[in-house]
Design a protein around this motif. Structure first.
Motif, PDB file in Angstrom:
ATOM      1  N   UNK A   1     -28.826  -2.946   9.188  1.00  0.00           N
ATOM      2  CA  UNK A   1     -28.665  -4.155   9.234  1.00  0.00           C
ATOM      3  C   UNK A   1     -26.981  -4.086   8.536  1.00  0.00           C
ATOM      4  N   UNK A   2     -25.844  -3.989   8.282  1.00  0.00           N
ATOM      5  CA  UNK A   2     -24.410  -3.866   8.121  1.00  0.00           C
ATOM      6  C   UNK A   2     -24.532  -3.760   6.719  1.00  0.00           C
ATOM      7  N   UNK A   3     -23.600  -2.430   6.699  1.00  0.00           N
ATOM      8  CA  UNK A   3     -23.263  -1.899   5.114  1.00  0.00           C
ATOM      9  C   UNK A   3     -22.126  -3.229   4.864  1.00  0.00           C
ATOM     10  N   UNK A   4     -22.676  -3.431   3.506  1.00  0.00           N
ATOM     11  CA  UNK A   4     -22.027  -4.074   2.792  1.00  0.00           C
ATOM     12  C   UNK A   4     -21.479  -3.516   1.192  1.00  0.00           C
ATOM     13  N   UNK A   5     -19.999  -4.023   1.485  1.00  0.00           N
ATOM     14  CA  UNK A   5     -19.452  -3.374  -0.038  1.00  0.00           C
ATOM     15  C   UNK A   5     -20.221  -3.965  -1.463  1.00  0.00           C
TER      16      UNK A   5
ATOM     17  N   UNK B   1     -29.278   5.187   7.565  1.00  0.00           N
ATOM     18  CA  UNK B   1     -28.780   4.387   6.741  1.00  0.00           C
ATOM     19  C   UNK B   1     -29.654   3.054   6.199  1.00  0.00           C
ATOM     20  N   UNK B   2     -29.515   3.875   4.898  1.00  0.00           N
ATOM     21  CA  UNK B   2     -31.099   2.914   4.785  1.00  0.00           C
ATOM     22  C   UNK B   2     -30.259   1.389   3.953  1.00  0.00           C
ATOM     23  N   UNK B   3     -31.033   0.590   3.448  1.00  0.00           N
ATOM     24  CA  UNK B   3     -30.479  -1.032   4.220  1.00  0.00           C
ATOM     25  C   UNK B   3     -30.366  -1.615   3.063  1.00  0.00           C
ATOM     26  N   UNK B   4     -30.764  -0.714   1.563  1.00  0.00           N
ATOM     27  CA  UNK B   4     -30.318  -1.666   0.658  1.00  0.00           C
ATOM     28  C   UNK B   4     -29.543  -1.530  -0.205  1.00  0.00           C
ATOM     29  N   UNK B   5     -28.368  -2.094  -0.218  1.00  0.00           N
ATOM     30  CA  UNK B   5     -27.004  -1.764  -1.251  1.00  0.00           C
ATOM     31  C   UNK B   5     -27.843  -0.731  -2.805  1.00  0.00           C
ATOM     32  N   UNK B   6     -26.156   0.282  -2.919  1.00  0.00           N
ATOM     33  CA  UNK B   6     -25.827   0.495  -1.626  1.00  0.00           C
ATOM     34  C   UNK B   6     -26.576   1.653  -0.722  1.00  0.00           C
TER      35      UNK B   6
ATOM     36  N   UNK C   1     -34.056 -15.634  17.052  1.00  0.00           N
ATOM     37  CA  UNK C   1     -34.776 -14.661  15.223  1.00  0.00           C
ATOM     38  C   UNK C   1     -34.081 -13.638  15.438  1.00  0.00           C
ATOM     39  N   UNK C   2     -33.022 -12.945  16.148  1.00  0.00           N
ATOM     40  CA  UNK C   2     -32.540 -11.160  15.784  1.00  0.00           C
ATOM     41  C   UNK C   2     -32.536 -10.773  14.667  1.00  0.00           C
ATOM     42  N   UNK C   3     -33.106  -9.675  14.808  1.00  0.00           N
ATOM     43  CA  UNK C   3     -33.201  -9.053  13.390  1.00  0.00           C
ATOM     44  C   UNK C   3     -32.663  -7.816  13.881  1.00  0.00           C
ATOM     45  N   UNK C   4     -31.424  -7.412  12.573  1.00  0.00           N
ATOM     46  CA  UNK C   4     -30.823  -5.996  13.361  1.00  0.00           C
ATOM     47  C   UNK C   4     -29.090  -5.924  13.822  1.00  0.00           C
ATOM     48  N   UNK C   5     -28.138  -4.984  13.915  1.00  0.00           N
ATOM     49  CA  UNK C   5     -26.560  -5.525  14.260  1.00  0.00           C
ATOM     50  C   UNK C   5     -26.345  -5.533  15.955  1.00  0.00           C
ATOM     51  N   UNK C   6     -27.338  -5.121  16.342  1.00  0.00           N
ATOM     52  CA  UNK C   6     -27.405  -5.989  18.163  1.00  0.00           C
ATOM     53  C   UNK C   6     -28.142  -6.115  18.672  1.00  0.00           C
TER      54      UNK C   6
END
Length: 727
Positions: free
Chosen positions: A277-281, A305-310, A6-11
């Motif tokens: 979370x990862x930064x998505x384009x 960094x904010x998690x919602x696009x952008x 149930x991992x959350x986050x980038x690591x």
């Protein structure tokens, strides 16, 4: 209880361990502490908030039907017309306290405009309602907002105009498609709601997150590091930092999360970004935070960094001085939490107010006044939004040798009802050799700041600002609770004590919470005690569009006046934290889970993939290191980046010859013509203002000259004899 699946986050998390019996007890103590200090609203207020939000939703639904009818839409479309209210910020996160405002967003259809309909028709409707008071529209803010009180509850209302003809009642604004064909102001207005909802999706346990965030916000306010507008961190920043700790310790209770918050961020290698979370384009081509592509992003000191696009950096306001202060506070918090683990400290000690007016020997005082209460509110809001620029300018113009500590709040004097003031502590950079009689002249810096403030196009007679230097012993009485100055006295064979001395009969009784004798303080310089507050000399006042004026100047006169000798002597112990100049950014890519034993619930295997022979603390330290993604080596190896960083660091710094290295002496300028910067409006929206570019040096603005003015210098004559107390 969460597990590796149930991992959350980038690591990977640092630890999967669950709470111990001691954690359960300490968490109960924390919850009781938070309740005792009044962080939870009563049931009656909670019901009132729900009723106000329901009433506001009805009002915008009526408003959009009126707008649709006025624009000539047929009755079928008028009947289907809809608008919807969303909440965000502390209320949506569930961490608001008594009396807190509610951040709200009105989402409307494509034919309901922001300027004419939202700030026009809806403003008119609200102004006619008896329940609404203190209605204040701010259409020119970075995020346009309408502020008011509804039945006594403060509301901040934003507007987002979507490309839809009809707003469905079950609208999901988390979808990226909602941003299609949206203007920049709508994207920024939607961002608050989208980020808040995404945070709640990305934390493993919402209740533990809320309790921890309540504690950290309270701690930050007490320690003077809660203020986005002055270069510290605001509510969304603290929420993102806490959410990341929740991801790294998914099964921990709030007691452990608070402790690990300080432990992790004490070791964090800024400016590595904090990301949930990862930064998505994305698919809409909107700019996201990426220092590889955007040069400005490379110079953010504390990216969160904010998690919602952008995805954007929510902490662009942080300066080297405020970062140093916050890292010092993280270190203090970590030490106290370790003492709490050994039952040698408590939550009260952790949250003691920072002794700001005992921490420095020298301060800048910024006095603000106006002719009436409404003008003061607007003028004060404008100046407060610009104060961060003064910190940045001082840092850059003195090569970071002179560091500022802005106080996040303002102070008032009961004897002057249309007045308030701000303070900045001043100190020399720690660890740099000091020459006898070394001075820094910041007249040009202060002048540029006044030009920035003078851009206010809504200036009215009576709006004035003055900047002065004041020594610690001459601080005005109203900055102390009840006018009582806490005076540290060294007792034989004992630690410091506090004696209370009455300072002023006109003190502001509630200017600050009662400061406790627990934070580290500087020794007080008792020499020259005959100098009184009246000897603190003002630099200048600012009138319309930046002209520097005398008190009681003749109508229409433009000029500058300085009086007295404004020399600041800085000595004493300097704060120890050094902010690294090397700005290596690390972005998150996909990271494989570290190899190691699977989770079995015990502390010994809590830190995955690490040598089992390590002690728990050593293992955790290495696990924290593993939370940093791979470095962007191309930035370090890129000569263009290095040159650009060098140019950026020199931007705005006045030139000096080798013969004047110890004293940056420059002549002061005067004023600009009235109304020269009418394009900039007051925003008053301190939470959401985008920082403007710094102005060029005042010497390049072709300003008129006037009589010579005294120098505002910082004289480091006694640094070699600095006291041994920590700050």
């Amino acid at each position: 209880m969460a597990g590796p699946g149930h991992r959350l986050g980038i690591t990977e998390p640092i630890s999967w361990s669950g709470p111990t019996e001691n954690d359960v007890i300490k968490t109960r103590e924390l919850e009781k502490f938070l309740a005792d200090v009044g962080l939870y609203e009563c049931q009656e207020e909670a019901i009132s908030r729900e009723e106000v939000l329901g009433r506001l939703d009805q009002i915008v639904k009526t408003w959009v039907k009126n707008v649709s009818r006025a624009k000539g839409l047929n009755e079928q479309l008028v009947h289907e017309a809809n608008a919807k209210i969303f909440t965000f910020g502390s209320y949506r996160l569930g961490v608001h306290g008594p009396g807190a405002d509610i951040d709200t967003l009105c989402v409307g259809p494509r034919h309901a405009s922001r300027e004419e309909d939202f700030f026009g028709e809806l403003h008119r409707m609200l102004s006619e309602m008896p329940e609404v008071s203190e209605l204040h529209p701010v259409p020119d803010a970075h995020v346009p907002v309408m502020r008011f009180k509804f039945s006594g509850i403060s509301i901040d209302l934003l507007y987002a105009k979507l490309s839809l003809w009809v707003i469905p009642e079950d609208l999901d604004i988390s979808q990226e498609s909602i941003l299609h064909n949206a203007d920049e102001q709508t994207v920024r207005s939607l961002n608050g709601c989208r980020v808040t909802d995404q945070i709640l999706r990305l934390v493993p346990n919402i209740q533990n997150f809320r309790t921890t965030l309540r504690c950290m916000k309270y701690w930050a306010k007490r320690r003077g590091v809660y203020s986005n507008v002055t270069g510290f961190l605001g509510g969304i920043n603290w929420a993102l930092l806490v959410a990341r700790i929740c991801q790294l310790y998914p099964n921990a209770l709030p007691n452990m999360l608070v402790s690990r918050f300080f432990r992790v961020y004490t070791q964090w290698r800024w400016p590595n970004p904090v990301m949930l979370c990862k930064i998505e384009d994305g698919s809409l081509g909107l700019q996201v935070w990426d220092p590889r592509r955007y040069p400005k992003d490379r110079f953010h000191l504390m990216p969160i960094i904010t998690p919602a696009y952008p995805c954007m950096n929510s902490s662009y306001n942080v300066s080297s001085s405020t970062l140093r202060i916050m890292t010092d506070e993280f270190q203090r918090g970590s030490e106290i939490c370790e003492a709490m683990d050994a039952n040698k400290s408590n939550w009260e000690k952790l949250s003691e107010p920072y002794p700001f007016f005992e921490a420095y020997k020298n301060y800048l005082q910024i006095d603000v006044s106006a002719a009436n209460a409404d003008d003061l509110r607007k003028w004060k809001g404008w100046i407060e939004s610009r104060l961060r620029q003064l910190t940045l300018k001082i840092e850059r113009h003195t090569h970071d040798m002179l560091q500022c500590h802005p106080h996040p709040g303002d102070f008032s004097d009961k004897s002057r009802p249309l007045y308030c003031c701000y303070f900045m502590g001043l100190q020399r950079k720690q660890g740099v050799p000091t020459n006898e009689g070394e001075q820094f002249d910041i007249r040009l810096t202060v002048d540029e700041f006044k030009h920035n403030v003078g851009m206010y196009s809504l200036w009215k007679p009576g709006m004035e600002i003055r900047v002065s230097h004041v020594k610690q012993r001459n601080l005005p009485g109203f900055v102390f609770p009840g006018g009582i100055r806490a005076r540290p006295i060294k007792m034989a064979g004992e630690g410091r004590r506090v004696s209370l001395t009455k300072v002023s009969s006109h003190a502001e009784d509630n200017a600050l919470p009662q400061e406790l004798n627990g934070g580290s303080k500087r020794k007080r310089d008792d020499a020259d005690t005959a100098t009184s507050l009246r000897d603190s000399k003002y630099l200048a006042g600012v009138g319309v569009s930046g002209e520097l004026v005398h008190e009681g100047r003749p109508s229409g006169s433009i000029g500058t006046s300085y009086s007295g000798n404004a020399v600041v002597e800085l000595s004493g112990k300097i704060l120890s934290e050094k902010v690294e100049d090397n700005m290596v950014y690390e972005l998150a890519n996909t990271i494989s889970p570290p190899e190691g034993p699977s989770h079995s619930g015990g502390e010994s295997d809590a830190f995955l993939g690490l040598d089992p022979s390590l002690s728990s603390k050593e293992a955790e330290k290495l696990a924290i290191e593993k939370t940093f993604p791979e470095e962007l080596d191309e930035l370090e190896d890129n000569p263009e980046y290095k040159n650009q960083a060098k140019i950026w660091s020199m931007k705005g710094i006045s030139m000096e010859s080798s013969s004047t290295k110890r004293a940056l002496l420059v002549s002061l300028t005067t004023s600009t013509a009235a109304g020269s910067c009418s394009s900039l409006q007051s925003s008053g929206n301190l939470k959401d203002l985008e920082p403007p570019e710094l102005l060029p040096p005042a010497s390049s603005l072709n300003l008129a000259t006037s009589a010579p003015k005294p120098v505002l210098r910082f004289n480091f004559t006694s640094l070699a004899k600095a006291t041994s107390e920590s700050t």
